[in-house]
Design an enzyme around this catalytic site. Structure first.
Site, short mmCIF file in Angstrom:
data_model
loop_
_atom_site.label_atom_id
_atom_site.label_comp_id
_atom_site.label_asym_id
_atom_site.label_seq_id
_atom_site.Cartn_x
_atom_site.Cartn_y
_atom_site.Cartn_z
N ASN A 42 -2.34 -9.94 9.37
CA ASN A 42 -1.37 -10.73 8.61
C ASN A 42 -0.51 -11.55 9.57
OD1 ASN A 42 -0.28 -8.18 9.35
ND2 ASN A 42 1.31 -8.31 7.79
N GLU A 44 2.97 -13.60 9.28
CA GLU A 44 4.12 -13.90 8.41
C GLU A 44 4.81 -15.19 8.84
OE1 GLU A 44 6.52 -10.34 8.07
OE2 GLU A 44 4.99 -9.44 6.77
N CYS A 53 -2.25 -13.06 4.52
CA CYS A 53 -2.67 -11.66 4.63
C CYS A 53 -3.84 -11.51 5.61
CB CYS A 53 -3.13 -11.12 3.28
SG CYS A 53 -1.81 -10.88 2.09
N GLU A 55 -6.70 -10.01 5.21
CA GLU A 55 -8.02 -10.22 4.60
C GLU A 55 -8.35 -11.71 4.55
OE1 GLU A 55 -5.45 -8.46 3.55
OE2 GLU A 55 -6.03 -6.84 2.19
N CYS A 90 -4.04 -7.28 -1.75
CA CYS A 90 -3.20 -7.86 -2.81
C CYS A 90 -4.08 -8.66 -3.77
CB CYS A 90 -2.11 -8.73 -2.20
SG CYS A 90 -2.67 -10.36 -1.67
N CYS A 93 -5.67 -11.90 -2.36
CA CYS A 93 -6.83 -11.65 -1.49
C CYS A 93 -8.06 -11.25 -2.29
CB CYS A 93 -6.49 -10.58 -0.45
SG CYS A 93 -5.38 -11.21 0.83
N1 THU Z 1 -0.46 -7.78 3.49
C1 THU Z 1 -1.73 -8.00 3.95
O1 THU Z 1 -1.93 -8.57 5.03
N2 THU Z 1 -2.76 -7.57 3.20
C2 THU Z 1 -2.62 -6.87 2.04
O2 THU Z 1 -3.61 -6.58 1.40
C3 THU Z 1 -1.30 -6.47 1.58
C4 THU Z 1 -0.17 -7.17 2.23
C5 THU Z 1 0.66 -8.24 4.31
C6 THU Z 1 1.37 -9.44 3.79
C7 THU Z 1 2.75 -9.26 4.42
O3 THU Z 1 2.72 -9.82 5.73
C8 THU Z 1 2.92 -7.77 4.54
O4 THU Z 1 1.61 -7.21 4.40
C9 THU Z 1 3.84 -7.18 3.49
O5 THU Z 1 3.47 -7.57 2.23
#
Ligand code: THU
Length: 134
Positions: A42, A44, A53, A55, A90, A93
């Site tokens: 991920n 941010e 994310c 994925e 999520c 994704c």
């Molecule tokens: N996140 C992911 O990278 N993948 C997921 O399937 C769930 C959430 C990340 C997004 C964000 O940077 C952090 O987790 C908190 O939501």
């Protein structure tokens, strides 16, 4: 490529996670039908919504390098240094995976020590996809 190795590659990819806002670090390892593995973490952003994310990072890397068919993805995540028992993809994704992956695409969730295998159709039932636009 074994499921366990794919989980371990997801753990490795998680080390590059850039998550200064949530401190929730995620790693993914996506297996292409060619046998090549694409990893992602991920990334941010201070604007929050541009956050990508793990994925989707892995999938976009793969597609941008010419791979469009996939068999499995491993996902690991957790707060700080700790790996959570389970980190589910999520909704966004799941939808993005559905663009390129069939219902029997395998999604490995958990940790290398204890993980479970799911299918995309299990995690995204009644999905909307390209077939609906024909
Ligand atoms: N996140 C992911 O990278 N993948 C997921 O399937 C769930 C959430 C990340 C997004 C964000 O940077 C952090 O987790 C908190 O939501």
């Amino acid at each position: 490529m074994t499921d366990l190795k794919l989980m371990e590659l997801a753990v490795e990819a998680r080390k590059n996670s850039y998550a200064p806002y949530s401190d929730f670090h995620v790693g993914a390892a996506l297996l292409g039908k060619s046998g090549r593995v694409y990893t992602g973490c991920n990334v941010e952003n201070a604007g929050y919504t541009p956050t990508n994310c793990a994925e989707r990072t892995a999938l976009f890397k793969a597609v941008s390098e010419g791979e469009r068919e996939f068999t499995a993805i491993a996902v690991v995540g957790g707060k700080g240094a700790e790996l959570a028992e389970f980190c589910a993809p999520c909704g966004v994704c799941r939808q993005v995976l559905a663009e390129f992956c069939d219902g029997d695409f395998r999604i490995l969730l958990g940790t290398p020590e204890k993980y479970s295998a799911h299918t995309l159709s299990e995690l995204l039932p009644y999905s909307f996809g390209k077939a609906d636009l024909k």
